[in-house]
Write a protein that holds these residues in place. Structure first.
Motif, PDB file in Angstrom:
ATOM      1  N   PRO A 158     -32.571 -52.798  30.904  1.00  0.00           N
ATOM      2  CA  PRO A 158     -32.714 -51.632  31.799  1.00  0.00           C
ATOM      3  C   PRO A 158     -32.022 -51.797  33.146  1.00  0.00           C
ATOM      4  O   PRO A 158     -31.806 -50.832  33.866  1.00  0.00           O
ATOM      5  CB  PRO A 158     -34.228 -51.549  31.990  1.00  0.00           C
ATOM      6  CG  PRO A 158     -34.674 -52.980  31.910  1.00  0.00           C
ATOM      7  CD  PRO A 158     -33.786 -53.637  30.880  1.00  0.00           C
ATOM      8  N   ALA A 159     -31.655 -53.022  33.523  1.00  0.00           N
ATOM      9  CA  ALA A 159     -31.098 -53.253  34.861  1.00  0.00           C
ATOM     10  C   ALA A 159     -29.719 -52.650  35.036  1.00  0.00           C
ATOM     11  O   ALA A 159     -29.372 -52.156  36.117  1.00  0.00           O
ATOM     12  CB  ALA A 159     -31.060 -54.749  35.149  1.00  0.00           C
ATOM     13  N   GLU A 160     -28.879 -52.681  33.987  1.00  0.00           N
ATOM     14  CA  GLU A 160     -27.497 -52.203  34.079  1.00  0.00           C
ATOM     15  C   GLU A 160     -27.220 -51.219  32.947  1.00  0.00           C
ATOM     16  O   GLU A 160     -26.559 -51.560  31.960  1.00  0.00           O
ATOM     17  CB  GLU A 160     -26.524 -53.382  34.014  1.00  0.00           C
ATOM     18  CG  GLU A 160     -26.706 -54.388  35.151  1.00  0.00           C
ATOM     19  CD  GLU A 160     -25.843 -55.621  34.964  1.00  0.00           C
ATOM     20  OE1 GLU A 160     -24.825 -55.731  35.662  1.00  0.00           O
ATOM     21  OE2 GLU A 160     -26.195 -56.468  34.120  1.00  0.00           O
ATOM     22  N   PRO A 161     -27.690 -49.978  33.064  1.00  0.00           N
ATOM     23  CA  PRO A 161     -27.534 -49.017  31.966  1.00  0.00           C
ATOM     24  C   PRO A 161     -26.150 -48.397  31.868  1.00  0.00           C
ATOM     25  O   PRO A 161     -25.844 -47.744  30.871  1.00  0.00           O
ATOM     26  CB  PRO A 161     -28.572 -47.940  32.301  1.00  0.00           C
ATOM     27  CG  PRO A 161     -28.674 -47.988  33.800  1.00  0.00           C
ATOM     28  CD  PRO A 161     -28.500 -49.431  34.171  1.00  0.00           C
ATOM     29  N   SER A 162     -25.293 -48.597  32.880  1.00  0.00           N
ATOM     30  CA  SER A 162     -23.975 -47.980  32.901  1.00  0.00           C
ATOM     31  C   SER A 162     -22.915 -48.980  32.459  1.00  0.00           C
ATOM     32  O   SER A 162     -22.729 -50.031  33.088  1.00  0.00           O
ATOM     33  CB  SER A 162     -23.646 -47.487  34.316  1.00  0.00           C
ATOM     34  OG  SER A 162     -22.270 -47.191  34.447  1.00  0.00           O
ATOM     35  N   SER A 163     -22.188 -48.643  31.380  1.00  0.00           N
ATOM     36  CA  SER A 163     -21.083 -49.495  30.936  1.00  0.00           C
ATOM     37  C   SER A 163     -20.008 -49.590  32.002  1.00  0.00           C
ATOM     38  O   SER A 163     -19.464 -50.669  32.276  1.00  0.00           O
ATOM     39  CB  SER A 163     -20.475 -48.946  29.640  1.00  0.00           C
ATOM     40  OG  SER A 163     -21.392 -48.996  28.579  1.00  0.00           O
ATOM     41  N   ALA A 164     -19.670 -48.448  32.613  1.00  0.00           N
ATOM     42  CA  ALA A 164     -18.626 -48.443  33.630  1.00  0.00           C
ATOM     43  C   ALA A 164     -19.008 -49.337  34.799  1.00  0.00           C
ATOM     44  O   ALA A 164     -18.200 -50.125  35.291  1.00  0.00           O
ATOM     45  CB  ALA A 164     -18.367 -47.018  34.110  1.00  0.00           C
ATOM     46  N   ALA A 165     -20.252 -49.226  35.253  1.00  0.00           N
ATOM     47  CA  ALA A 165     -20.686 -50.008  36.409  1.00  0.00           C
ATOM     48  C   ALA A 165     -20.718 -51.501  36.097  1.00  0.00           C
ATOM     49  O   ALA A 165     -20.318 -52.333  36.923  1.00  0.00           O
ATOM     50  CB  ALA A 165     -22.063 -49.536  36.868  1.00  0.00           C
ATOM     51  N   ARG A 166     -21.190 -51.862  34.909  1.00  0.00           N
ATOM     52  CA  ARG A 166     -21.253 -53.292  34.579  1.00  0.00           C
ATOM     53  C   ARG A 166     -19.855 -53.887  34.495  1.00  0.00           C
ATOM     54  O   ARG A 166     -19.605 -54.992  34.992  1.00  0.00           O
ATOM     55  CB  ARG A 166     -22.009 -53.511  33.270  1.00  0.00           C
ATOM     56  CG  ARG A 166     -22.297 -55.006  33.027  1.00  0.00           C
ATOM     57  CD  ARG A 166     -23.077 -55.241  31.776  1.00  0.00           C
ATOM     58  NE  ARG A 166     -23.389 -56.656  31.612  1.00  0.00           N
ATOM     59  CZ  ARG A 166     -23.505 -57.276  30.459  1.00  0.00           C
ATOM     60  NH1 ARG A 166     -23.343 -56.587  29.327  1.00  0.00           N
ATOM     61  NH2 ARG A 166     -23.799 -58.564  30.394  1.00  0.00           N
ATOM     62  N   LEU A 167     -18.928 -53.174  33.861  1.00  0.00           N
ATOM     63  CA  LEU A 167     -17.563 -53.673  33.767  1.00  0.00           C
ATOM     64  C   LEU A 167     -16.900 -53.721  35.139  1.00  0.00           C
ATOM     65  O   LEU A 167     -16.221 -54.698  35.481  1.00  0.00           O
ATOM     66  CB  LEU A 167     -16.746 -52.792  32.822  1.00  0.00           C
ATOM     67  CG  LEU A 167     -17.046 -52.949  31.333  1.00  0.00           C
ATOM     68  CD1 LEU A 167     -16.335 -51.866  30.531  1.00  0.00           C
ATOM     69  CD2 LEU A 167     -16.631 -54.332  30.834  1.00  0.00           C
ATOM     70  N   PHE A 168     -17.081 -52.685  35.935  1.00  0.00           N
ATOM     71  CA  PHE A 168     -16.489 -52.641  37.262  1.00  0.00           C
ATOM     72  C   PHE A 168     -16.997 -53.794  38.127  1.00  0.00           C
ATOM     73  O   PHE A 168     -16.211 -54.473  38.808  1.00  0.00           O
ATOM     74  CB  PHE A 168     -16.797 -51.306  37.933  1.00  0.00           C
ATOM     75  CG  PHE A 168     -16.150 -51.105  39.268  1.00  0.00           C
ATOM     76  CD1 PHE A 168     -14.788 -50.915  39.371  1.00  0.00           C
ATOM     77  CD2 PHE A 168     -16.904 -51.096  40.427  1.00  0.00           C
ATOM     78  CE1 PHE A 168     -14.177 -50.725  40.604  1.00  0.00           C
ATOM     79  CE2 PHE A 168     -16.311 -50.914  41.666  1.00  0.00           C
ATOM     80  CZ  PHE A 168     -14.943 -50.723  41.756  1.00  0.00           C
ATOM     81  N   GLU A 169     -18.290 -54.047  38.086  1.00  0.00           N
ATOM     82  CA  GLU A 169     -18.855 -55.150  38.861  1.00  0.00           C
ATOM     83  C   GLU A 169     -18.376 -56.503  38.360  1.00  0.00           C
ATOM     84  O   GLU A 169     -18.129 -57.424  39.150  1.00  0.00           O
ATOM     85  CB  GLU A 169     -20.385 -55.081  38.829  1.00  0.00           C
ATOM     86  CG  GLU A 169     -20.964 -54.078  39.791  1.00  0.00           C
ATOM     87  CD  GLU A 169     -20.630 -54.423  41.236  1.00  0.00           C
ATOM     88  OE1 GLU A 169     -21.161 -55.434  41.748  1.00  0.00           O
ATOM     89  OE2 GLU A 169     -19.814 -53.701  41.847  1.00  0.00           O
ATOM     90  N   ALA A 170     -18.214 -56.640  37.042  1.00  0.00           N
ATOM     91  CA  ALA A 170     -17.705 -57.900  36.500  1.00  0.00           C
ATOM     92  C   ALA A 170     -16.289 -58.174  37.006  1.00  0.00           C
ATOM     93  O   ALA A 170     -15.954 -59.312  37.364  1.00  0.00           O
ATOM     94  CB  ALA A 170     -17.720 -57.856  34.973  1.00  0.00           C
ATOM     95  N   MET A 171     -15.465 -57.121  37.068  1.00  0.00           N
ATOM     96  CA  MET A 171     -14.097 -57.294  37.550  1.00  0.00           C
ATOM     97  C   MET A 171     -14.068 -57.534  39.054  1.00  0.00           C
ATOM     98  O   MET A 171     -13.224 -58.289  39.557  1.00  0.00           O
ATOM     99  CB  MET A 171     -13.238 -56.072  37.196  1.00  0.00           C
ATOM    100  CG  MET A 171     -13.220 -55.722  35.713  1.00  0.00           C
ATOM    101  SD  MET A 171     -12.742 -57.120  34.636  1.00  0.00           S
ATOM    102  CE  MET A 171     -13.368 -56.538  33.054  1.00  0.00           C
ATOM    103  N   GLN A 172     -14.969 -56.901  39.796  1.00  0.00           N
ATOM    104  CA  GLN A 172     -15.078 -57.185  41.229  1.00  0.00           C
ATOM    105  C   GLN A 172     -15.397 -58.656  41.469  1.00  0.00           C
ATOM    106  O   GLN A 172     -14.792 -59.312  42.324  1.00  0.00           O
ATOM    107  CB  GLN A 172     -16.179 -56.326  41.854  1.00  0.00           C
ATOM    108  CG  GLN A 172     -15.827 -54.888  42.088  1.00  0.00           C
ATOM    109  CD  GLN A 172     -14.907 -54.688  43.274  1.00  0.00           C
ATOM    110  OE1 GLN A 172     -15.003 -55.387  44.272  1.00  0.00           O
ATOM    111  NE2 GLN A 172     -13.998 -53.752  43.149  1.00  0.00           N
ATOM    112  N   ALA A 173     -16.327 -59.173  40.686  1.00  0.00           N
ATOM    113  CA  ALA A 173     -16.787 -60.551  40.895  1.00  0.00           C
ATOM    114  C   ALA A 173     -15.690 -61.574  40.646  1.00  0.00           C
ATOM    115  O   ALA A 173     -15.658 -62.628  41.281  1.00  0.00           O
ATOM    116  CB  ALA A 173     -17.992 -60.830  40.001  1.00  0.00           C
TER     117      ALA A 173
END
Length: 427
Positions: A347-362
């Motif tokens: 439930p913490a990261e329900p958005s595919s776009a947001a999880r991928l975007f944050e992974a690339m930011q990191a």
């Protein structure tokens, strides 16, 4: 300089009424949410996103993007494409490279990248002889980045052999020839000139074991990025296993540390993923190019689960914006497992776009050899302003805006791009 926006993507979520201050060195000195717009701040015309690093680019390949999409023989694969690419590489001059790269870098800015990592192996004259200044092609890329206004990390590449068990280069690879001394000398000259530079090894087929260890001996414990193409093609994996007795990432594993970036890493086994994660090394994914070349699908879900730092690259330049690359990543995984929102983690990261975007930011800072990245105090002051009237973004609620950007938008979507506190693209 003070900027203000109704909303900005901070710490992995949208936050309202954000004040952003830039210091004299072009870095973020203050970022605060929940602030009314001060009278001396410039109000930005849309929601603000941090850009991404393009962690793998061959600028000269922009010249052939779209021109290798016909099959003239029974078999067309990565290797036949490579032969066509060599034909292009044999013709480009430094002046042509500067013009071509300037155009490409402006396209990348429009695609949401504000730093490009050039995996640079096109070095010498068309006949293979060195230029009077052996870095003539590298300086062309430096000039192009300055002309376009994009940040640049330049990686001179060790390219010494034509394949596993085959010493020396083919005649059509003559412009690429380097060794450990050449690469380290180039890196040092670039850094002394103020260019953000690291080193790269083309691949284990082009840089044999002795070449890898020779370059690593020269780099020592210097804190700079080290990139390599790894496990992109199954033929590469098979040849490596046959000649070295190990798969590419298995052979590299004892040498890996957080400075390393494995480009593509398409064909990985579970123990290789674990080894990469333990080492702190990153993986650079180039989904548009990997699809175009028929490389295969990377084990994306496993890499995310293992916490491997990830970044994106435009590579052969058939795609030049990160929203399309993220769309390719998620959609290919959906086709693979026949499910939706594969990259989400509820439930913490329900958005595919947001999880991928944050992974690339990191993963962005380390891949580019930078100390920090994003909308964070101390990082370079780069920003993207979303056009609220862009196709697919009209009337979308703020909490769904990143989803719509990745999966539903078309055409230009950024009304302004800033780099180091300066607007470099607008309108």
């Amino acid at each position: 300089m003070r900027l203000w926006t109704d909303a900005a993507w901070l710490a992995g979520r949208w936050q309202r009424e954000v004040l952003l201050e830039v210091d004299g060195a072009g870095r973020w000195s203050r970022i605060e949410a929940g602030r009314a717009c001060p009278p001396d701040a410039r109000r930005l015309p849309g929601a603000v996103l941090p850009p991404l690093v393009n962690a793998h680019s061959h600028a000269f390949q922009r010249a052939m993007a779209g021109l290798a999409e016909r099959r003239e023989q029974d078999q067309d694969d990565f290797w036949s494409w490579r032969d066509a690419m060599y034909g292009v590489a044999l013709r480009i001059t430094p002046d042509e490279l500067r013009g071509l790269a300037t155009r490409l870098y402006r396209e990348l800015l429009g695609g949401g990248y504000t730093q490009v990592v050039e995996f640079h192996y096109l070095q010498h004259r068309q006949d293979g002889r060195p230029y009077e200044d052996e870095l003539a092609m590298a300086w062309a890329l430096v000039d192009a980045a300055r002309d376009a206004g994009i940040g640049l990390t330049l990686l001179p590449v060790l390219y010494a052999h034509q394949g596993f068990g085959k010493r020396g280069l083919r005649e059509d690879q003559r412009r690429f020839k380097t060794d450990a001394d050449w690469v380290w000398r180039a890196c040092q000259r670039l850094r002394q000139a103020g260019v953000n530079a690291g080193v790269a090894l083309h691949s284990l087929r082009a840089a044999h074991a002795a070449d890898v260890d020779a370059l690593l001996a020269r780099v020592g414990d210097a804190e700079l990025p080290i990139h390599i193409h790894a496990a992109e093609q199954t033929a590469e994996v098979d040849d490596c296993l046959r000649l070295l007795g190990q798969r590419p990432v298995q052979w590299l594993a004892p040498r890996l540390d957080p400075r390393w970036q494995l480009v593509h890493a398409t064909h990985l086994l579970p123990d290789e993923i674990e080894a990469i994660a333990r080492s702190g090394a990153g993986v650079v994914l180039c989904p548009g190019t990997e699809a175009n070349l028929g490389d295969g699908l990377p084990p994306l879900a496993a890499c995310l689960q293992a916490g491997i730092p990830l970044t994106l690259g435009s590579d052969s330049q058939v795609t030049r914006e990160w929203r399309e690359e993220l769309r390719w990543l998620e959609y290919t995984q959906r086709l693979l497992v026949r499910q939706r929102n594969v990259c989400a983690k509820p439930p913490a990261e329900p958005s595919s776009a947001a999880r991928l975007f944050e992974a690339m930011q990191a993963g962005s800072a380390r891949a580019a050899g930078l100390a920090d990245w994003g909308l964070r105090v101390g990082a370079r002051a780069d920003w993207l302003v979303l056009d609220p009237d862009a196709e697919g973004l009209e009337h979308v609620a703020l909490e769904r805006l990143l989803d719509a950007l990745v999966f539903a938008s078309r055409g230009p979507c950024f009304s302004e791009v800033g780099v180091a506190g300066r607007v470099v693209l607008e309108g």
